[in-house]
Motif scaffolding. Structure first.
Motif, PDB file in Angstrom:
ATOM      1  N   ARG A  22      41.895 -45.365 -57.848  1.00 46.85           N
ATOM      2  CA  ARG A  22      41.902 -45.100 -59.225  1.00 46.85           C
ATOM      3  C   ARG A  22      40.577 -45.517 -59.727  1.00 46.85           C
ATOM      4  O   ARG A  22      39.909 -46.554 -59.292  1.00 46.85           O
ATOM      5  N   VAL A  23      40.232 -44.649 -60.615  1.00 50.75           N
ATOM      6  CA  VAL A  23      38.508 -44.751 -60.990  1.00 50.75           C
ATOM      7  C   VAL A  23      38.438 -44.273 -62.176  1.00 50.75           C
ATOM      8  O   VAL A  23      39.299 -43.760 -62.908  1.00 50.75           O
ATOM      9  N   VAL A  24      37.234 -44.853 -62.935  1.00 49.98           N
ATOM     10  CA  VAL A  24      36.987 -44.364 -64.245  1.00 49.98           C
ATOM     11  C   VAL A  24      35.648 -43.830 -64.128  1.00 49.98           C
ATOM     12  O   VAL A  24      34.536 -44.362 -63.342  1.00 49.98           O
ATOM     13  N   ASP A  51      34.686 -40.160 -70.929  1.00 47.14           N
ATOM     14  CA  ASP A  51      35.190 -40.877 -69.728  1.00 47.14           C
ATOM     15  C   ASP A  51      36.471 -40.069 -69.028  1.00 47.14           C
ATOM     16  O   ASP A  51      37.382 -39.464 -69.970  1.00 47.14           O
ATOM     17  N   ILE A  53      39.631 -40.921 -66.668  1.00 48.45           N
ATOM     18  CA  ILE A  53      40.272 -42.276 -65.620  1.00 48.45           C
ATOM     19  C   ILE A  53      41.356 -41.208 -64.647  1.00 48.45           C
ATOM     20  O   ILE A  53      41.985 -40.480 -65.231  1.00 48.45           O
ATOM     21  N   LYS A  91      33.211 -46.175 -61.440  1.00 49.14           N
ATOM     22  CA  LYS A  91      33.687 -47.472 -60.747  1.00 49.14           C
ATOM     23  C   LYS A  91      35.090 -47.379 -60.356  1.00 49.14           C
ATOM     24  O   LYS A  91      35.836 -46.633 -61.182  1.00 49.14           O
ATOM     25  N   ARG A  92      35.494 -48.213 -59.438  1.00 51.52           N
ATOM     26  CA  ARG A  92      36.986 -48.308 -59.099  1.00 51.52           C
ATOM     27  C   ARG A  92      37.410 -49.399 -60.309  1.00 51.52           C
ATOM     28  O   ARG A  92      36.957 -50.107 -60.655  1.00 51.52           O
ATOM     29  N   ILE A  93      38.792 -49.120 -60.391  1.00 46.65           N
ATOM     30  CA  ILE A  93      39.652 -49.823 -61.333  1.00 46.65           C
ATOM     31  C   ILE A  93      40.979 -50.042 -60.611  1.00 46.65           C
ATOM     32  O   ILE A  93      41.252 -49.650 -59.788  1.00 46.65           O
ATOM     33  N   PRO A  94      41.584 -51.214 -61.034  1.00 45.29           N
ATOM     34  CA  PRO A  94      42.848 -51.770 -60.645  1.00 45.29           C
ATOM     35  C   PRO A  94      43.808 -50.569 -60.619  1.00 45.29           C
ATOM     36  O   PRO A  94      44.016 -49.889 -61.754  1.00 45.29           O
ATOM     37  N   ARG A  96      47.353 -48.967 -61.966  1.00 47.31           N
ATOM     38  CA  ARG A  96      48.101 -48.898 -63.330  1.00 47.31           C
ATOM     39  C   ARG A  96      49.186 -49.709 -63.120  1.00 47.31           C
ATOM     40  O   ARG A  96      49.765 -49.882 -62.036  1.00 47.31           O
TER      41      ARG A  96
END
Length: 107
Positions: A22-24, A51, A53, A91-94, A96
């Protein structure tokens, strides 16, 4: 946009992100897309970036990244391919968080 505003850097390893990450991604809008964001009523300046996501579907090193959008709500997921030269930040994100159950009235 404030010229002193700095975007976070593009993760240099974006081309190595595994499928399912998962990325933004912040991407530069084309001139036509930017003009479409101008508010005719207020005359506010057009946006130059947007952006996205999503979940990585594939990457082509030095060329592009394809994601399935992950906006949530009632919107349907859309597949988006972003060319590398349009990436401003990535960047990577945690993952959901899981949905909560609806609240039940207390007797």
């Amino acid at each position: 946009m404030n010229p002193s505003h700095r975007f976070p850097a593009v993760d240099p390893d974006w081309a190595d992100w595994p499928t399912g990450t998962r990325v933004v991604l912040r991407r530069r809008l084309s001139a036509a897309e930017s003009l479409a964001t101008r508010d005719a009523a207020s005359g506010e300046a057009a946006k130059t970036v947007t952006d996205v996501i999503g979940i990585v579907l594939s990457t082509v090193p030095g060329r592009s990244v394809t994601v399935r959008t992950d906006a949530g709500g009632s919107r349907e997921a859309v597949e988006v391919t972003i060319p590398a030269d349009q990436l401003v930040a990535a960047k990577r994100i945690p993952p959901r968080p899981p949905r909560r159950l609806p609240r039940q009235p207390v007797d």
